[in-house]
Design an enzyme around this catalytic site. Structure first.
Site, PDB file in Angstrom:
ATOM      1  N   GLY A 184       0.817  -1.212   0.000  1.00 38.04           N
ATOM      2  CA  GLY A 184       0.000   0.000   0.000  1.00 38.04           C
ATOM      3  C   GLY A 184       0.847   1.257   0.000  1.00 38.04           C
ATOM      4  O   GLY A 184       0.373   2.349  -0.291  1.00 38.04           O
ATOM      5  N   ARG A 185       2.108   1.091   0.371  1.00 40.06           N
ATOM      6  CA  ARG A 185       2.985   2.273   0.394  1.00 40.06           C
ATOM      7  C   ARG A 185       4.417   1.884   0.044  1.00 40.06           C
ATOM      8  O   ARG A 185       5.374   2.451   0.560  1.00 40.06           O
ATOM      9  CB  ARG A 185       2.941   2.938   1.753  1.00 40.06           C
ATOM     10  N   LYS A 236      10.026   2.230   0.276  1.00 39.69           N
ATOM     11  CA  LYS A 236       8.913   2.192   1.230  1.00 39.69           C
ATOM     12  C   LYS A 236       8.536   3.630   1.593  1.00 39.69           C
ATOM     13  O   LYS A 236       9.393   4.396   2.028  1.00 39.69           O
ATOM     14  CB  LYS A 236       9.360   1.407   2.470  1.00 39.69           C
ATOM     15  N   ASP A 251      -2.301   6.870   2.674  1.00 40.93           N
ATOM     16  CA  ASP A 251      -1.724   7.896   1.797  1.00 40.93           C
ATOM     17  C   ASP A 251      -0.485   7.403   1.047  1.00 40.93           C
ATOM     18  O   ASP A 251       0.115   8.140   0.264  1.00 40.93           O
ATOM     19  CB  ASP A 251      -1.381   9.156   2.610  1.00 40.93           C
ATOM     20  N   ARG A 258      14.686  -0.439   0.914  1.00 34.22           N
ATOM     21  CA  ARG A 258      14.841  -1.714   1.599  1.00 34.22           C
ATOM     22  C   ARG A 258      15.419  -2.740   0.635  1.00 34.22           C
ATOM     23  O   ARG A 258      14.987  -2.838  -0.517  1.00 34.22           O
ATOM     24  CB  ARG A 258      13.491  -2.166   2.129  1.00 34.22           C
ATOM     25  N   ARG A 293       5.917 -13.350   0.896  1.00 34.14           N
ATOM     26  CA  ARG A 293       5.507 -13.522   2.287  1.00 34.14           C
ATOM     27  C   ARG A 293       4.601 -14.742   2.427  1.00 34.14           C
ATOM     28  O   ARG A 293       4.066 -15.230   1.415  1.00 34.14           O
ATOM     29  CB  ARG A 293       4.695 -12.287   2.718  1.00 34.14           C
ATOM     30  N   ASP A 330       1.516 -11.496   6.794  1.00 35.65           N
ATOM     31  CA  ASP A 330       2.064 -10.660   5.715  1.00 35.65           C
ATOM     32  C   ASP A 330       3.438 -10.113   6.082  1.00 35.65           C
ATOM     33  O   ASP A 330       4.137  -9.576   5.227  1.00 35.65           O
ATOM     34  CB  ASP A 330       1.104  -9.504   5.385  1.00 35.65           C
ATOM     35  N   ASP A 332       9.817  -6.127   7.904  1.00 32.23           N
ATOM     36  CA  ASP A 332       8.785  -5.180   8.341  1.00 32.23           C
ATOM     37  C   ASP A 332       8.955  -4.752   9.784  1.00 32.23           C
ATOM     38  O   ASP A 332       8.247  -5.181  10.685  1.00 32.23           O
ATOM     39  CB  ASP A 332       7.378  -5.740   8.089  1.00 32.23           C
TER      40      ASP A 332
HETATM   41  P1  AMP Z   1       2.663  -2.809   7.887  1.00 37.09           P
HETATM   42  O1  AMP Z   1       2.060  -2.543   9.223  1.00 37.09           O
HETATM   43  O2  AMP Z   1       3.731  -1.821   7.495  1.00 37.09           O
HETATM   44  O3  AMP Z   1       3.099  -4.218   7.717  1.00 37.09           O
HETATM   45  O4  AMP Z   1       1.472  -2.551   6.845  1.00 37.09           O
HETATM   46  C1  AMP Z   1       0.331  -3.348   6.751  1.00 37.09           C
HETATM   47  C2  AMP Z   1      -0.412  -3.036   5.473  1.00 37.09           C
HETATM   48  O5  AMP Z   1      -0.890  -1.689   5.464  1.00 37.09           O
HETATM   49  C3  AMP Z   1       0.444  -3.174   4.222  1.00 37.09           C
HETATM   50  O6  AMP Z   1      -0.383  -3.662   3.193  1.00 37.09           O
HETATM   51  C4  AMP Z   1       0.865  -1.756   3.956  1.00 37.09           C
HETATM   52  O7  AMP Z   1       1.207  -1.555   2.610  1.00 37.09           O
HETATM   53  C5  AMP Z   1      -0.367  -0.975   4.361  1.00 37.09           C
HETATM   54  N1  AMP Z   1      -0.043   0.403   4.786  1.00 37.09           N
HETATM   55  C6  AMP Z   1       0.571   0.786   5.921  1.00 37.09           C
HETATM   56  N2  AMP Z   1       0.688   2.126   5.969  1.00 37.09           N
HETATM   57  C7  AMP Z   1       0.127   2.613   4.844  1.00 37.09           C
HETATM   58  C8  AMP Z   1      -0.049   3.926   4.287  1.00 37.09           C
HETATM   59  N3  AMP Z   1       0.351   5.023   4.928  1.00 37.09           N
HETATM   60  N4  AMP Z   1      -0.658   4.021   3.083  1.00 37.09           N
HETATM   61  C9  AMP Z   1      -1.086   2.931   2.431  1.00 37.09           C
HETATM   62  N5  AMP Z   1      -0.938   1.681   2.889  1.00 37.09           N
HETATM   63  C10 AMP Z   1      -0.335   1.510   4.074  1.00 37.09           C
HETATM   64 MG    MG Z   2       3.803  -5.412   6.431  1.00 39.17          MG
END
Ligand code: AMP
Ligand code: MG
Length: 493
Positions: A98-99, A119, A131, A182, A189, A258, A268
């Site tokens: 997502g980011r 990232k 965002d 990264r 995953r 994930d 992560d």
């Molecule tokens: P994480 O906690 O970093 O493992 O993220 C969990 C999920 O949320 C993953 O699919 C990320 O890509 C998504 N995610 C986390 N933060 C954001 C953000 N600011 N915008 C879009 N997706 C996000």
């Molecule tokens: Mg993650």
């Protein structure tokens, strides 16, 4: 505008060879990073860059910040966002990058393949309501902890750089935005397999499994049942990895499926932290209110995640579903024993034990129980056991410790190794320096709020040789002041 540029002499020498985007398009979305306003290198990992063959000297040209911010696409990159699903705190969800954007796979001079991922690089089709951005402090945090893990000898993704975006991100407060580069063996995953199994067909699942076997477990390609061999191999790497976490007191904090790498790297870095005072129930993450990912629960949670991987692979394990289930179960049930074996051999080394005795587990557990009951610092206690200054430690004069110490000394006499050998083994297995929370926080605060990187660089320098006691880094060995509030970490968004 994003544009293709040629690497200049002071640019990075990319050698892209992108295999993931040869998979069915079901597995990713083509997506370029969204450019940021004013990219500036905050920190760059020269030694990693040189290891990867990306640069020869510490001279870095202006194109590097532009590329690592996502403002310029390096020649040979094919940016994609990867699709995946996952169990988050036990609940199944559709996710995906997502980011983050995978620029592509870089081949190092030794022929090793590495994912290059940005990232915090903008929205993707998987952003949901996010965002697509990241704040500076959590990206620096991932940089610090991942590089510390690497120096400790623990499999991990690595950090090449953090670039500040020159634009804010809006969270509870307005924060400086940043992008982390990264480096990973891959970003496949457990959740990638869950995505294939639940959203795809058998052909897609098999394509992912074959690809992953070829990339990370090539020996399994020739096994009688390649997919069973693969499952066993992933399980083995995870058992070894989590044993290493336990040995250094690392708490991942968000072991969702994930966030579990099929290649067996720690991945992560969000609300992770190292334990100071030993307690099996230690949780740092503000969102983990049930303690699902508490220190003492990590092995169990790894096994739980591997059960999800097994479910995702069932269709490939055997054409008969009963038989597939039987085979899968047998593998998952092996986890506790494998974990225990890795854990025990690592803990023996931490206590200077070269030989094996049945009572070793009890000896180790007794030490941990004493630490927990008397609230000792985990890292400091273990390092002290192999040090000249042991008798000067306040805990040395504790009656319960004295009993344990006598048992340990007696155990040491039942092996042929000399005290010097014992000490040498202990000192390469008990780090003197870990990224302690109070130091990490202070370095991040100064960097993020004042733009002062002095503490950050000093901390990174100290963490480079965690098993060596260097007088100039003595302060980093010390446990935090006793009066501090319980430490809390927040998800790295
Ligand atoms: P994480 O906690 O970093 O493992 O993220 C969990 C999920 O949320 C993953 O699919 C990320 O890509 C998504 N995610 C986390 N933060 C954001 C953000 N600011 N915008 C879009 N997706 C996000
Ligand atoms: Mg993650």
């Amino acid at each position: 505008m994003t544009s293709q540029i040629d690497p200049k002499t002071t640019g990075l020498h990319w050698n892209f060879d992108n295999s993931y985007c040869q998979l069915p398009s079901f597995f990713f979305a083509r997506q370029s990073p969204a450019p940021v306003r004013a990219p500036q290198l905050v920190i760059f990992n020269h030694s990693l860059s040189q290891e990867l063959g990306l640069s020869e000297s510490t001279e870095i040209g202006p194109s590097v910040a532009l590329e690592l911010a996502g403002n310029q696409i390096p020649v040979g990159a094919e940016p994609i966002a990867q699709a995946y699903a996952g169990h988050q705190f036990g609940h199944f969800t559709m996710l995906g990058d997502g980011r983050a954007i995978l620029l592509g796979e870089h081949l190092s001079p030794s022929g090793q393949r590495f994912d290059i991922q940005l990232k915090g690089s903008g929205q993707t089709p998987y952003s949901r309501r996010g965002d697509g951005r990241a704040a500076l402090a959590p990206m620096l945090r991932e940089y610090i902890i991942s590089e510390a893990m690497h120096a400790l000898g623990i499999p991990t993704t690595r950090s090449l750089a953090v670039v500040s975006a020159g634009q804010p991100v809006y969270r509870e407060t307005t924060l400086p935005g940043a992008i982390l580069t990264r480096i990973a063996a891959s970003h496949i995953r457990v959740g990638t397999f869950e995505y294939a199994a639940t959203q795809g067909n058998q052909r897609q699942l098999q394509a992912l499994a074959d690809y992953t076997i070829q990339r990370h477990y090539p020996d399994c390609a020739n096994a009688g049942n390649p997919y069973l061999c693969f499952l066993e191999a992933v399980l083995d790497r995870q058992a070894r990895l989590v044993a290493r976490w336990q040995q250094v007191g690392f708490i991942h904090g968000v072991m969702n499926t994930d966030n579990m790498s099929i290649a067996g790297e720690t991945i992560d870095y969000g609300p992770c932290a190292f334990m100071d005072t030993y307690h099996a129930d230690t949780v740092f993450s503000s969102i983990d209110q049930q303690g699902r990912y508490a220190y003492g629960n990590q092995p169990l949670m790894a096994q739980w995640n591997l059960a999800r991987l097994t479910e995702a692979l069932l269709a490939l394990l055997h054409s008969d579903s009963e038989e597939a289930l039987r085979l899968g179960r047998t593998v998952v049930f092996e986890f506790p024993e494998r974990f225990q074996r890795y854990w025990l051999s690592g803990m023996r080394a931490k206590l200077g034990l070269f030989t094996e005795e049945d009572a070793d587990t009890a000896l180790i557990q007794a030490l941990l129980a004493w630490m927990q009951n008397t609230a000792q610092d985990y890292t400091h206690t273990l390092r002290s056991l192999g040090s000249d200054a042991l008798a000067a430690q306040p805990f040395f004069h504790n009656a319960a410790f004295a009993i344990w110490y006598a048992q340990w000394q007696e155990r040491l006499t039942r092996q042929p190794q000399t005290p010097e050998q014992v000490r040498a083994l202990m000192n390469v297995n008990n780090p003197a320096i870990i990224p302690r929370n109070h130091h990490v926080e202070e370095a991040l605060r100064a960097a993020s709020e004042e733009g002062d990187l002095t503490n950050l660089h000093q901390l990174l320098e100290a963490l480079k040789q965690p098993y060596v006691e260097r007088p100039e880094f003595k302060a980093y060995q010390m446990p935090p002041p006793a009066s501090r509030e319980p430490y809390r970490t927040f998800c790295g968004t």
